[in-house]
Design a protein around this motif. Structure first.
Motif, PDB file in Angstrom:
ATOM      1  N   MET A 112       0.831  -1.205   0.000  1.00 41.62           N
ATOM      2  CA  MET A 112       0.000   0.000   0.000  1.00 41.62           C
ATOM      3  C   MET A 112       0.864   1.253   0.000  1.00 41.62           C
ATOM      4  SD  MET A 112      -2.781   1.353   2.835  1.00 41.62           S
ATOM      5  CE  MET A 112      -1.573   1.584   4.148  1.00 41.62           C
ATOM      6  N   GLU A 133       2.409   6.702 -13.037  1.00 41.89           N
ATOM      7  CA  GLU A 133       3.754   6.269 -13.408  1.00 41.89           C
ATOM      8  C   GLU A 133       4.086   4.915 -12.785  1.00 41.89           C
ATOM      9  OE1 GLU A 133       6.512   9.249 -12.199  1.00 41.89           O
ATOM     10  OE2 GLU A 133       5.599  10.837 -13.398  1.00 41.89           O
TER      11      GLU A 133
ATOM     12  N   ALA B  69       7.437   4.323 -14.287  1.00 43.73           N
ATOM     13  CA  ALA B  69       8.386   4.390 -13.179  1.00 43.73           C
ATOM     14  C   ALA B  69       9.199   3.103 -13.050  1.00 43.73           C
ATOM     15  CB  ALA B  69       7.642   4.661 -11.876  1.00 43.73           C
ATOM     16  N   SER B  79      14.011   4.007  -6.833  1.00 41.40           N
ATOM     17  CA  SER B  79      12.573   3.932  -7.043  1.00 41.40           C
ATOM     18  C   SER B  79      11.819   5.131  -6.480  1.00 41.40           C
ATOM     19  CB  SER B  79      12.024   2.664  -6.415  1.00 41.40           C
ATOM     20  OG  SER B  79      12.038   2.797  -5.019  1.00 41.40           O
ATOM     21  N   THR B  81      11.008   5.903  -3.561  1.00 46.11           N
ATOM     22  CA  THR B  81       9.981   5.464  -2.623  1.00 46.11           C
ATOM     23  C   THR B  81      10.591   5.205  -1.250  1.00 46.11           C
ATOM     24  OG1 THR B  81       8.798   4.391  -4.436  1.00 46.11           O
ATOM     25  CG2 THR B  81       8.221   3.720  -2.205  1.00 46.11           C
ATOM     26  N   GLU B 102       5.736  10.918   5.894  1.00 42.33           N
ATOM     27  CA  GLU B 102       5.099  11.368   4.658  1.00 42.33           C
ATOM     28  C   GLU B 102       5.517  12.794   4.327  1.00 42.33           C
ATOM     29  OE1 GLU B 102       2.558  12.929   1.770  1.00 42.33           O
ATOM     30  OE2 GLU B 102       2.695  13.730   3.795  1.00 42.33           O
ATOM     31  N   SER B 106       7.534  13.463   0.983  1.00 44.87           N
ATOM     32  CA  SER B 106       6.909  14.342   0.011  1.00 44.87           C
ATOM     33  C   SER B 106       7.832  15.515  -0.323  1.00 44.87           C
ATOM     34  CB  SER B 106       5.593  14.824   0.598  1.00 44.87           C
ATOM     35  OG  SER B 106       4.993  15.733  -0.254  1.00 44.87           O
ATOM     36  N   LYS B 109      10.372  14.561  -2.726  1.00 44.51           N
ATOM     37  CA  LYS B 109       9.834  14.008  -3.970  1.00 44.51           C
ATOM     38  C   LYS B 109       9.800  12.485  -3.990  1.00 44.51           C
ATOM     39  CE  LYS B 109      10.064  18.077  -6.555  1.00 44.51           C
ATOM     40  NZ  LYS B 109       9.310  18.786  -5.475  1.00 44.51           N
ATOM     41  N   ARG B 110       9.461  11.922  -2.886  1.00 49.05           N
ATOM     42  CA  ARG B 110       9.337  10.473  -2.801  1.00 49.05           C
ATOM     43  C   ARG B 110       7.906  10.094  -2.473  1.00 49.05           C
ATOM     44  NH1 ARG B 110      14.272  11.616  -3.183  1.00 49.05           N
ATOM     45  NH2 ARG B 110      15.922  10.071  -3.003  1.00 49.05           N
ATOM     46  N   LEU B 111       7.536   8.892  -2.861  1.00 50.22           N
ATOM     47  CA  LEU B 111       6.267   8.334  -2.421  1.00 50.22           C
ATOM     48  C   LEU B 111       6.512   7.520  -1.167  1.00 50.22           C
ATOM     49  CD1 LEU B 111       4.854   7.248  -5.885  1.00 50.22           C
ATOM     50  CD2 LEU B 111       3.965   9.045  -4.419  1.00 50.22           C
ATOM     51  N   MET B 112       5.448   7.271  -0.420  1.00 44.99           N
ATOM     52  CA  MET B 112       5.589   6.503   0.817  1.00 44.99           C
ATOM     53  C   MET B 112       4.760   5.227   0.766  1.00 44.99           C
ATOM     54  SD  MET B 112       4.608   7.525   4.754  1.00 44.99           S
ATOM     55  CE  MET B 112       2.858   7.678   4.474  1.00 44.99           C
ATOM     56  N   MET B 113       5.363   4.120   1.133  1.00 44.79           N
ATOM     57  CA  MET B 113       4.594   2.897   1.307  1.00 44.79           C
ATOM     58  C   MET B 113       4.439   2.665   2.802  1.00 44.79           C
ATOM     59  SD  MET B 113       6.174   0.373  -1.533  1.00 44.79           S
ATOM     60  CE  MET B 113       4.584   0.081  -2.223  1.00 44.79           C
TER      61      MET B 113
END
Lengths: 367, 367
Positions: A112, A133, B69, B79, B81, B102, B106, B109-113
């Motif tokens: 998730m 993406e 991506a 990645s 992330t 988060e 953010s 510029k990373r997404l968080m799992m």
DNA sequence: CTGTTAGCGCTTTCAC
DNA sequence: GTGAAAGCGCTAACAG
């Protein structure tokens, strides 16, 4: 053996440079088979001799090999990931829904991703682009919004874009943007909960009920207000007399300030409050306590969302419970199995709410 | 133009099959340039003629193109992330730390799992394997554990494995597994907070203080207990008299049950409680209220974690505040910039805690 | 049952 | 400035 055979060099601390992670080729070399065989042995979906499989597994363990999810996703175009967008993870409302998403994602062997929008629609769109993406399996957008034509167009566009990429848009706790769109919608009886709550208060003899809180234009507030209005109307009362509907904020502070101001300015012209959520209710209760107004003896309060805090207020707060976790779970389940005939027809569901009775509501005192 | 040139077919609803998402080749064809040029124009890090760039951007917009991506990660092995593992997202403690993660992710510029371990160390290891497949930039493990040699070995292994993959293990709110490991550790003054809390109670004249809650063997409880013991010892009191330390659970219910049983069984032989967290404190307060014991008049209570609920208890709870958000932010910041000389030397930090004074502590009554 | 090979979509030398 | 081409690590035909 040894690593001087030149063909393929398994990673080793000794060969000078930084050790790199093992790839499928390293495993193949070590197990003495081809990369295809390694791939098959690992997928498990293909007949491979037991002895070979064992050798492969041995090599995998020796090298601490794990597949490269990106390479795999590149071939299969599936990333085994669900994304959820919410305004704020620290909020109990959202984190409980995320909890449900996580449960189901985990049950479906997915990871998730959680992204925070801070309630900004533009940021929401930007994040969906980033997630596109990633070719995530589904994108779950959580929480009320301001329902405008632009909103519907925005969602329609995102729905189609994600659909083209093999992904699925899920709207959770917000309205459908229209018919015939590739989108999954999971709502809860928001208006119905407010209707039931107001009716419950009227059953207890209350006639002068305040609706307290909510920012205003967002669908969550609108729906709750709608239920409130309908309930009053069903007993020939009007919700729209001046000073009855007090929107303008959804914080504890807003509840406190608003009730405090009301008590200072006017006489106590109400016997019950239907709060936008439990936090607003908590603020209101504090203001009432400070003013020496007994709850629930003189004023009854009903909250919404049934958060943890409801149990610990004094008196414990009666509240409308919404199925947070189930919302998250359903969102993922419906999105992932949308092809499955069993759920294909139910891509728009509405879950129920119910009142949890505690100690903050009592029969209205005779005025 | 038209799509009958045979070479490359841009996605279109008209060519029969399911439309697929646009790739860099589609963009190149539409813009009349090579894929290399598209890549360069989009990366922005390479000289490209302005006219060309404009054409590319136009094509990107027309086709709703976004990079894949996974393909990018495959080439670059990054990645973008960050992953965070915690036992339960719905818990305010963890969700506030996740919130900090988060924020910083953010900002970088990373997404968080987010993954839930449900407190199971094996599941934790399994999840780290999954995340290794994703080649995430960092894996943040949050929350206390049982500190055993096995734990340290497990973490040492994961740290090396992740390091080999170019990723970083971050331990947040749990102890370092040892020296010279490629790991980032972000702790908070857990023991210090308990020391300060107990000292504060003693400053108010309390001598008979209960330590209430905590599962027992985990580091969080051990550290808080340690601070409690040290504080008492510093005033020549012993924490280890029978019945003073009441561990065995960390729920609201545990606090309630334990204090209720204590009040039924014995006389009121304490004047203050240092609770393991605010929830336990809430339970204890309810039990005291039901027994007619005045808080803070007869018994003072001090909580830990300073959660939302602390403000809404009656009386409002004095509590030890821990820097949830900053823990999460630091975890990400230190991990991502570990090469940067400015933070390279501080890969193990300890953030401070402080007491938030509200209304649940008063001078001890003379006995 | 196993090996060979052709991509998946992108970045990145190396030429021009 | 731009293009051609070689992979990144893996899966999925296609042969044997």
């Amino acid at each position: 053996m040894g690593n001087r055979d030149g063909a393929v060099t398994p990673p080793s601390a000794e060969d000078g440079g930084t050790p790199r992670a093992a790839t499928i080729r390293d495993v193949a070399a070590r197990a003495g088979v081809s990369v295809a065989t390694v791939s098959r042995a690992l997928s498990g979906q293909y007949p491979v001799a037991n002895a070979t499989r064992a050798r492969v597994q041995r090599a995998v363990r020796d090298l601490d090999y794990v597949v490269n999810a990106h390479a795999r996703a590149l071939t299969g175009s599936k990333s085994k990931t669900i994304a959820v967008l919410l305004s704020d993870i620290a909020s109990p409302f959202y984190s409980r829904i995320a909890h449900g998403v996580e449960q189901q994602a985990s049950a479906e062997k997915r990871l998730m991703m959680v992204c925070a929008t801070h309630g900004d629609p533009e940021r929401e769109v930007g994040l969906v682009e980033m997630l596109r993406e990633q070719s995530v399996d589904a994108v779950v957008l959580v929480g009320g919004i301001v329902d405008t034509p632009e909103y519907r167009e925005r969602m329609a566009r995102l729905a189609r874009l994600l659909d083209t990429a093999g992904s699925r848009l899920v709207l959770c706790g917000r309205p459908s943007p229209g018919e015939d769109l590739p989108v999954t919608v999971v709502e809860y009886e928001n208006s119905g909960g407010a209707f039931a709550a107001a009716s419950y208060l009227m059953d207890k003899g209350h006639r002068d009920i305040l609706f307290l809180g909510g920012v205003g234009p967002d669908t969550t507030t609108q729906d709750r207000l709608d239920g409130f209005r309908r309930a009053l109307a069903s007993r020939d009362l009007s919700a729209d007399e001046p000073g009855r509907i007090l929107t303008g904020g959804n914080s504890r502070q807003f509840g406190y300030d608003t009730i405090r101001a009301r008590l200072l300015r006017e006489e106590l012209d109400f016997t019950a409050i239907l709060a936008w959520d439990d936090l607003v209710a908590a603020g209101a209760m504090t203001a009432l306590r400070e003013a020496g107004v007994d709850v629930p003896g003189r004023v009854s309060i009903l909250g919404y969302n049934d958060e943890q805090i409801a149990q610990d207020l004094v008196p414990p707060l009666t509240s409308v419970s919404i199925p947070h976790t189930e919302l998250g779970r359903s969102a993922v389940r419906l999105a992932l199995h949308r092809e499955d005939p069993a759920v294909a027809s139910s891509q728009h569901i509405t879950l129920g709410t119910h009142i949890v009775v505690r100690g903050s509501v009592r029969e209205a005192a005779r005025r």
